[in-house]
Design a protein around this motif. Structure first.
Motif, PDB file in Angstrom:
ATOM      1  N   UNK A   1      -8.531  -0.214 -26.478  1.00 48.09           N
ATOM      2  CA  UNK A   1      -9.275   0.700 -27.090  1.00 48.09           C
ATOM      3  C   UNK A   1      -9.283   0.568 -28.504  1.00 48.09           C
TER       4      UNK A   1
ATOM      5  N   UNK B   1     -10.459   2.487 -32.103  1.00 53.45           N
ATOM      6  CA  UNK B   1     -10.495   3.605 -32.650  1.00 53.45           C
ATOM      7  C   UNK B   1     -10.716   3.923 -34.196  1.00 53.45           C
TER       8      UNK B   1
ATOM      9  N   UNK C   1     -10.821   9.702 -37.444  1.00 56.25           N
ATOM     10  CA  UNK C   1     -11.595  10.804 -36.812  1.00 56.25           C
ATOM     11  C   UNK C   1     -12.445  10.820 -35.832  1.00 56.25           C
ATOM     12  N   UNK C   2     -12.058   9.842 -34.938  1.00 52.87           N
ATOM     13  CA  UNK C   2     -12.793   9.686 -33.799  1.00 52.87           C
ATOM     14  C   UNK C   2     -11.797   9.492 -32.643  1.00 52.87           C
ATOM     15  N   UNK C   3     -11.931   9.788 -31.230  1.00 51.86           N
ATOM     16  CA  UNK C   3     -11.237   9.562 -30.076  1.00 51.86           C
ATOM     17  C   UNK C   3     -11.390   7.923 -29.878  1.00 51.86           C
ATOM     18  N   UNK C   4     -10.239   7.425 -29.213  1.00 52.96           N
ATOM     19  CA  UNK C   4     -10.434   6.059 -28.705  1.00 52.96           C
ATOM     20  C   UNK C   4     -11.429   5.695 -27.696  1.00 52.96           C
TER      21      UNK C   4
ATOM     22  N   UNK D   1     -12.966   2.957 -25.089  1.00 49.03           N
ATOM     23  CA  UNK D   1     -12.735   1.846 -24.235  1.00 49.03           C
ATOM     24  C   UNK D   1     -13.584   0.662 -24.682  1.00 49.03           C
TER      25      UNK D   1
ATOM     26  N   UNK E   1      -5.732  -0.427 -29.974  1.00 51.37           N
ATOM     27  CA  UNK E   1      -4.500  -0.005 -28.985  1.00 51.37           C
ATOM     28  C   UNK E   1      -4.793  -0.868 -27.669  1.00 51.37           C
TER      29      UNK E   1
ATOM     30  N   UNK F   1       0.261   3.682 -24.248  1.00 49.19           N
ATOM     31  CA  UNK F   1      -0.353   2.819 -25.256  1.00 49.19           C
ATOM     32  C   UNK F   1       0.672   1.941 -26.116  1.00 49.19           C
TER      33      UNK F   1
ATOM     34  N   UNK G   1       0.616   6.223 -32.628  1.00 49.40           N
ATOM     35  CA  UNK G   1      -0.126   5.997 -31.460  1.00 49.40           C
ATOM     36  C   UNK G   1      -0.366   7.331 -30.440  1.00 49.40           C
TER      37      UNK G   1
ATOM     38  N   UNK H   1      -6.006  15.161 -27.815  1.00 44.96           N
ATOM     39  CA  UNK H   1      -7.240  14.437 -26.871  1.00 44.96           C
ATOM     40  C   UNK H   1      -7.109  14.674 -25.439  1.00 44.96           C
TER      41      UNK H   1
ATOM     42  N   UNK I   1     -12.151   9.021 -23.539  1.00 41.29           N
ATOM     43  CA  UNK I   1     -11.520  10.016 -24.318  1.00 41.29           C
ATOM     44  C   UNK I   1     -12.534  10.998 -24.951  1.00 41.29           C
ATOM     45  N   UNK I   2     -12.074  12.149 -25.202  1.00 40.74           N
ATOM     46  CA  UNK I   2     -12.860  12.883 -25.953  1.00 40.74           C
ATOM     47  C   UNK I   2     -12.628  12.755 -27.392  1.00 40.74           C
ATOM     48  N   UNK I   3     -13.367  13.512 -28.422  1.00 40.19           N
ATOM     49  CA  UNK I   3     -13.390  13.089 -29.707  1.00 40.19           C
ATOM     50  C   UNK I   3     -11.898  13.730 -30.652  1.00 40.19           C
TER      51      UNK I   3
ATOM     52  N   UNK J   1      -8.267  18.080 -34.173  1.00 38.99           N
ATOM     53  CA  UNK J   1      -7.262  17.906 -35.124  1.00 38.99           C
ATOM     54  C   UNK J   1      -6.578  19.226 -35.749  1.00 38.99           C
TER      55      UNK J   1
END
Lengths: 111, 115
Positions: free
Chosen positions: A36, A38, A41-44, A46, A89, A101, B42, B92, B106-108, B111
């Motif tokens: 992944x 990343x 400020x963002x999600x991982x 794929x 990751x 992970x 992680x 997440x 994964x979603x965003x 936070x």
């Protein structure tokens, strides 16, 4: 959860270089090994994934090498670009599909 | 890939309060998961959200602290209860879509900062 050991923790390469990130896993029952990417400020997201029945998989500039006997797999980024600067990751999972992970590698690609 | 949205995207909460995070997917998925990512760290799996039944929690996470619902195949919520500053993290959700393979998306993230 089973551990996934990832190295290095951080990596700086020049544009055009080939950063290599390594992971080692414990559970031989795992059968799916994704990477992944990343951004802050963002999600991982794929990036690429491999199964243990092949030793290498390439998608664009990203290549996974898999060594089943050593229980290791690695990510190679060919012709790296500043836009590749992110945290990477590795992960693995088995039949339950629960991802374990690695600790992450912060990559910086300089001009 | 599946399109996943989370609400709220971020929040600042007071100690002792609770926050419910929503996760919505654009298509039916077989499995949904909740992860926590502490600052600079992680991802750690909190639980598997099971449709129509109680979630399955990982070691170190309990239902009283992180109640989860999954009323259908496209929606799930995670509540962080009785929050303390140690709960400040990114939360997440991820989904597994069997029609695509074993890929998890994964979603965003949400936070959360607890004061």
């Amino acid at each position: 959860q089973q551990q996934v050991k990832q190295s290095p923790q951080s990596l700086i390469v020049q544009k055009g270089g080939i950063p290599i990130i390594n992971c080692a896993y414990e559970n031989t029952a795992f059968d799916y090994f994704p990477w992944y990417q990343q951004f802050p400020g963002k999600g991982p997201a794929l990036l690429i994934a491999i199964r243990p029945d092949v030793s290498e998989k390439k998608e664009g500039r990203f290549t996974i090498s898999f060594n089943k006997s050593a229980k290791q797999f690695s990510l190679h980024i060919m012709d790296s670009q500043p836009g590749d600067s992110a945290t990477y990751f590795c992960a693995n999972t088995g039949t339950a599909s629960k991802l374990t992970f690695g600790t992450g590698t912060r990559l910086q690609v300089t001009l | 890939s599946a399109v996943i949205s989370q609400k709220p995207s971020r929040d600042i909460c007071q100690r002792g309060t609770s926050l419910t995070i929503q996760c919505q997917v654009d298509s039916q998925v077989t499995m949904m998961f909740w992860y926590r990512q502490q600052p600079g760290q992680s991802l750690t799996l909190i639980a598997t959200a099971n449709q129509g039944s109680e979630a399955t929690y990982e070691s170190g996470f309990v239902i009283d602290k992180f109640p989860i619902s999954r009323p259908n195949l496209t929606f799930s919520t995670l509540t962080v209860s009785n929050m303390s500053p140690e709960d400040s993290s990114i939360y997440l959700c991820s989904v597994l879509a069997k029609r695509i393979g074993n890929e998890q998306f994964f979603g965003p993230g949400t936070r959360l900062t607890v004061l």
